[in-house]
Design a protein around this motif. Sequence first.
Motif, PDB file in Angstrom:
ATOM      1  N   LEU A 130       0.829  -1.211   0.000  1.00  0.00           N
ATOM      2  CA  LEU A 130       0.000   0.000   0.000  1.00  0.00           C
ATOM      3  C   LEU A 130       0.858   1.254   0.000  1.00  0.00           C
ATOM      4  O   LEU A 130       0.567   2.219  -0.699  1.00  0.00           O
ATOM      5  CB  LEU A 130      -0.935   0.011   1.217  1.00  0.00           C
ATOM      6  CG  LEU A 130      -2.178  -0.840   1.111  1.00  0.00           C
ATOM      7  CD1 LEU A 130      -2.866  -0.940   2.461  1.00  0.00           C
ATOM      8  CD2 LEU A 130      -3.127  -0.273   0.074  1.00  0.00           C
ATOM      9  N   ARG A 138      -3.381   5.226  -3.398  1.00  0.00           N
ATOM     10  CA  ARG A 138      -3.480   4.750  -2.019  1.00  0.00           C
ATOM     11  C   ARG A 138      -4.694   5.365  -1.337  1.00  0.00           C
ATOM     12  O   ARG A 138      -5.467   4.680  -0.667  1.00  0.00           O
ATOM     13  CB  ARG A 138      -2.192   5.089  -1.251  1.00  0.00           C
ATOM     14  CG  ARG A 138      -2.200   4.583   0.164  1.00  0.00           C
ATOM     15  CD  ARG A 138      -0.865   4.761   0.856  1.00  0.00           C
ATOM     16  NE  ARG A 138      -0.424   6.131   0.870  1.00  0.00           N
ATOM     17  CZ  ARG A 138       0.747   6.553   0.383  1.00  0.00           C
ATOM     18  NH1 ARG A 138       1.585   5.722  -0.161  1.00  0.00           N
ATOM     19  NH2 ARG A 138       1.069   7.829   0.447  1.00  0.00           N
ATOM     20  N   ALA A 172      -4.822   0.813  -8.513  1.00  0.00           N
ATOM     21  CA  ALA A 172      -4.365   0.381  -7.187  1.00  0.00           C
ATOM     22  C   ALA A 172      -4.646  -1.101  -6.987  1.00  0.00           C
ATOM     23  O   ALA A 172      -3.772  -1.846  -6.518  1.00  0.00           O
ATOM     24  CB  ALA A 172      -5.050   1.206  -6.098  1.00  0.00           C
TER      25      ALA A 172
END
Length: 184
Positions: A130, A138, A172
Amino acid sequence: MLDKKQSGELNQFLAGVEGRAFVIARIATRDAEAALDLVQDAMFKLAQKYGDRDESEWAPLFHRILQHCIRDWQRRTWVRNKWRTWFPSNRDKEGSEEKDPIEAVPDIRARSPLNHLADKGTRAALEIALHSLPLRQRQTFLLRAWEGYNVAETAGIMGCSAGSVKTHYSRAVRALRIKMRAYQ
């Protein structure tokens, strides 16, 4: 000024969001003390400036404030670290002892209550993965997956379009799937 009922509701909201906000800040900073400070600052700002707003507005406002606090902290840290490279250390000055920089690095593997709930290795790997994501990816991932906001709410918190939220989130998720493949 808040009345007693509204003050109690605000305290209850802050108590409920504190733990999750701490995890978001800790992932962003890799420093538990800085994360606690950021969460506390965000809580104070919400209470001072927006405590009189409707209760349904608190969560998006709080997360927007927290994201701004994190971004400001990252900028200050970057500038502070930039200046440290230009100036000599204080070791040569009389009576001044500088700590070993290795000891000052926070241990991201330190045990916390959340680490007791999940496998330590997987959690540490997820936090590293992360943290390696770009800031907007993030933020989007944590707001969508961790906090459970929908696309429109996330866009409002981050101050961007719904399309940007979708793009950041999909990138992501793709990056995290690749990085966490060994833990599946």
